[in-house]
Design an enzyme around this catalytic site. Structure first.
Site, PDB file in Angstrom:
ATOM      1  N   ASN A  11      42.554  44.645  37.636  1.00  0.00           N
ATOM      2  CA  ASN A  11      41.797  43.423  37.358  1.00  0.00           C
ATOM      3  C   ASN A  11      42.472  42.696  36.198  1.00  0.00           C
ATOM      4  O   ASN A  11      42.322  43.088  35.044  1.00  0.00           O
ATOM      5  CB  ASN A  11      40.351  43.812  36.994  1.00  0.00           C
ATOM      6  CG  ASN A  11      39.537  42.613  36.559  1.00  0.00           C
ATOM      7  OD1 ASN A  11      39.933  41.460  36.803  1.00  0.00           O
ATOM      8  ND2 ASN A  11      38.407  42.859  35.922  1.00  0.00           N
ATOM      9  N   TRP A  12      43.201  41.648  36.520  1.00  0.00           N
ATOM     10  CA  TRP A  12      43.945  40.918  35.480  1.00  0.00           C
ATOM     11  C   TRP A  12      43.041  39.983  34.673  1.00  0.00           C
ATOM     12  O   TRP A  12      43.501  39.332  33.744  1.00  0.00           O
ATOM     13  CB  TRP A  12      45.068  40.086  36.111  1.00  0.00           C
ATOM     14  CG  TRP A  12      46.221  40.882  36.625  1.00  0.00           C
ATOM     15  CD1 TRP A  12      46.328  42.249  36.709  1.00  0.00           C
ATOM     16  CD2 TRP A  12      47.461  40.366  37.117  1.00  0.00           C
ATOM     17  NE1 TRP A  12      47.535  42.610  37.219  1.00  0.00           N
ATOM     18  CE2 TRP A  12      48.265  41.472  37.488  1.00  0.00           C
ATOM     19  CE3 TRP A  12      47.979  39.080  37.293  1.00  0.00           C
ATOM     20  CZ2 TRP A  12      49.545  41.320  38.015  1.00  0.00           C
ATOM     21  CZ3 TRP A  12      49.250  38.927  37.818  1.00  0.00           C
ATOM     22  CH2 TRP A  12      50.024  40.037  38.166  1.00  0.00           C
ATOM     23  N   LYS A  13      41.784  39.886  35.062  1.00  0.00           N
ATOM     24  CA  LYS A  13      40.847  38.982  34.391  1.00  0.00           C
ATOM     25  C   LYS A  13      41.472  37.572  34.315  1.00  0.00           C
ATOM     26  O   LYS A  13      42.174  37.190  35.230  1.00  0.00           O
ATOM     27  CB  LYS A  13      40.457  39.526  33.013  1.00  0.00           C
ATOM     28  CG  LYS A  13      39.991  40.988  33.090  1.00  0.00           C
ATOM     29  CD  LYS A  13      39.485  41.504  31.790  1.00  0.00           C
ATOM     30  CE  LYS A  13      39.189  42.992  31.924  1.00  0.00           C
ATOM     31  NZ  LYS A  13      37.989  43.420  31.297  1.00  0.00           N
ATOM     32  N   HIS A  96      31.400  41.975  38.759  1.00  0.00           N
ATOM     33  CA  HIS A  96      31.940  42.504  37.506  1.00  0.00           C
ATOM     34  C   HIS A  96      30.975  42.160  36.362  1.00  0.00           C
ATOM     35  O   HIS A  96      30.372  41.092  36.362  1.00  0.00           O
ATOM     36  CB  HIS A  96      33.322  41.906  37.242  1.00  0.00           C
ATOM     37  CG  HIS A  96      34.044  42.608  36.144  1.00  0.00           C
ATOM     38  ND1 HIS A  96      33.776  42.383  34.816  1.00  0.00           N
ATOM     39  CD2 HIS A  96      35.001  43.576  36.177  1.00  0.00           C
ATOM     40  CE1 HIS A  96      34.550  43.166  34.082  1.00  0.00           C
ATOM     41  NE2 HIS A  96      35.297  43.897  34.883  1.00  0.00           N
ATOM     42  N   GLU A 166      31.354  51.217  36.490  1.00  0.00           N
ATOM     43  CA  GLU A 166      31.932  50.628  35.284  1.00  0.00           C
ATOM     44  C   GLU A 166      30.869  50.508  34.198  1.00  0.00           C
ATOM     45  O   GLU A 166      30.202  49.461  34.096  1.00  0.00           O
ATOM     46  CB  GLU A 166      32.464  49.222  35.592  1.00  0.00           C
ATOM     47  CG  GLU A 166      33.672  49.186  36.469  1.00  0.00           C
ATOM     48  CD  GLU A 166      34.641  48.112  36.010  1.00  0.00           C
ATOM     49  OE1 GLU A 166      35.816  48.434  35.827  1.00  0.00           O
ATOM     50  OE2 GLU A 166      34.218  46.957  35.811  1.00  0.00           O
ATOM     51  N   SER A 215      38.286  51.241  30.146  1.00  0.00           N
ATOM     52  CA  SER A 215      39.309  51.754  29.222  1.00  0.00           C
ATOM     53  C   SER A 215      40.188  52.837  29.833  1.00  0.00           C
ATOM     54  O   SER A 215      40.585  53.794  29.164  1.00  0.00           O
ATOM     55  CB  SER A 215      38.656  52.276  27.923  1.00  0.00           C
ATOM     56  OG  SER A 215      37.979  51.235  27.271  1.00  0.00           O
ATOM     57  N   GLY A 236      41.521  47.266  33.796  1.00  0.00           N
ATOM     58  CA  GLY A 236      41.630  45.934  33.203  1.00  0.00           C
ATOM     59  C   GLY A 236      42.896  45.819  32.365  1.00  0.00           C
ATOM     60  O   GLY A 236      43.999  45.653  32.891  1.00  0.00           O
TER      61      GLY A 236
HETATM   62  C1  PEP Z   1      37.504  45.904  33.929  1.00  0.00           C
HETATM   63  O1  PEP Z   1      37.609  44.781  33.475  1.00  0.00           O
HETATM   64  O2  PEP Z   1      37.068  46.090  35.062  1.00  0.00           O
HETATM   65  C2  PEP Z   1      37.916  47.031  33.098  1.00  0.00           C
HETATM   66  C3  PEP Z   1      37.657  48.241  33.486  1.00  0.00           C
HETATM   67  O3  PEP Z   1      38.565  46.704  31.938  1.00  0.00           O
HETATM   68  P1  PEP Z   1      39.328  47.712  30.949  1.00  0.00           P
HETATM   69  O4  PEP Z   1      40.170  48.640  31.790  1.00  0.00           O
HETATM   70  O5  PEP Z   1      40.149  46.822  30.098  1.00  0.00           O
HETATM   71  O6  PEP Z   1      38.289  48.458  30.195  1.00  0.00           O
END
Ligand code: PEP
Length: 254
Positions: A11-13, A96, A166, A215, A236
Site C-alpha cells: 500500500n503506497w498510500k 483502510h 490491521e 508496521s 505500508g
Molecule cells: C497500511 O497502511 O496498511 C500499513 C499497514 O501501514 P504500515 O505498514 O506503514 O504500518
C-alpha cells in the site's frame, strides 16, 4: 489448513509525489522479485500512476487503494471497479483505517464497495481492525465490522475476498505505533476465523485468506507468518523503499 500462495500487498498510500519516482520503485521491485516463487506481490500505487506502472509489471500484480460502489455514472471524483479492471488491476484495498478516519467510510459503504469489486471480478482486500489496544473489547469491535462489511454477501462470493487484520494502533503513521506481537496476531486471526464460522460456515472460515498489516518490515515479516498464522501482509511504509521491500519478500522464502 489448505495453503494458497503467500500474498504481500504493498500500500503506497499517497506516495510518491512524482511519476518517475513511482515508476522507478515499481521497476526495481519487479526486478527484485522476479525469481521469487510461491509469493504473490501486488503493488497498489495512487490511481494516477496505475496506467504507467502497469507497463512495467510482469511478475507483480497491480492493485488500487480504493474504489466507488457503482461501475459508471454521475459520481463526481470517483473511480469505479470496472475502470480499474480495464486498467489491469487485480486487487482493490477497501476500508483502510485512513479512509475510515479521514473520510468517514462506514461498514455499510465498504459493504457496497466489496459487492462492486466482486462484480467487476477484482479481489477485494478488506481491512478490519480495532482503534485501541484494549484486550477484550477487540473481539466485539471486529465482529461488528465484519458483520457490516459482509452483510448479505453470498457465500459463493466470500471465498474470493482477502481479509487484512490491521490494528490501527500498529499502523506506522500513528503516533507511538508498534507492531502487534505474533501472539496478538495469532489470537485475533483465530478469533476472526471463529467469527466467520458463525457468519457463514466452517469451510469459509478455514479458507479465507487473512493478512496482517501494521508496521511490517523485512525483519518481522516472517514472525507474522510462522507464529502469527497470517497468510501474508499488507505493507505500508516498508513498501516505499525498493531495497527494503525486496528484502521483505525475499525473506519469506529463506
Ligand atoms: C497500511 O497502511 O496498511 C500499513 C499497514 O501501514 P504500515 O505498514 O506503514 O504500518
Amino acid at each position: 489448513m489448505y495453503m494458497k500462495k503467500t500474498l504481500i500487498v504493498a500500500n503506497w498510500k499517497m506516495y510518491p509525489l512524482d511519476e518517475d519516482v513511482a515508476v522507478e520503485l515499481a521497476t526495481k521491485v519487479e526486478q527484485g522479485i522476479k525469481n521469487v516463487e510461491g509469493v504473490e506481490v501486488a503493488l497498489c500505487p495512487p490511481f494516477v500512476y496505475l496506467i504507467e506502472i502497469k507497463k512495467h509489471l510482469a511478475k507483480a500484480s497491480l492493485g488500487a487503494q480504493n474504489t466507488f460502489w457503482e461501475q459508471e455514472g454521475a459520481y463526481t471524483g470517483e473511480i469505479s471497479p470496472a475502470m480499474l479492471k480495464k486498467l489491469g488491476c487485480s486487487y482493490v484495498i477497501l476500508g483502510h483505517s485512513e479512509r475510515k478516519n479521514f473520510l468517514g467510510e462506514t461498514p455499510e459503504m465498504i459493504n457496497q464497495k466489496v459487492r462492486a469489486v466482486l462484480a467487476a471480478k477484482l479481489i477485494p482486500v478488506v481491512c478490519i481492525g480495532e482503534k485501541k489496544r484494549l484486550k477484550g473489547a477487540i473481539r466485539a469491535e471486529l465482529e461488528w465490522q465484519m458483520k457490516g462489511i459482509f452483510k448479505d454477501i453470498p457465500s459463493s462470493a466470500i471465498s474470493k475476498i482477502v481479509l487484512a487484520y490491521e490494528p490501527e494502533w500498529a499502523i506506522s503513521s500513528q503516533v507511538h505505533a508498534q507492531p502487534a506481537t505474533p501472539q496478538d496476531c495469532k489470537e485475533t486471526i483465530s478469533f476472526m476465523r471463529d467469527a466467520l464460522k458463525g457468519l457463514w460456515d466452517e469451510t469459509i472460515a478455514k479458507n479465507m485468506t487473512i493478512l496482517y498489516g501494521g508496521s511490517v518490515n523485512s525483519s518481522n515479516i516472517k514472525e507474522f507468518l510462522l507464529e502469527g498464522n497470517a497468510q501474508g501482509a499488507l505493507v505500508g511504509f516498508a513498501s516505499l523503499e525498493a531495497e527494503e521491500f525486496i528484502k521483505l519478500v525475499g525473506n519469506l522464502i529463506k
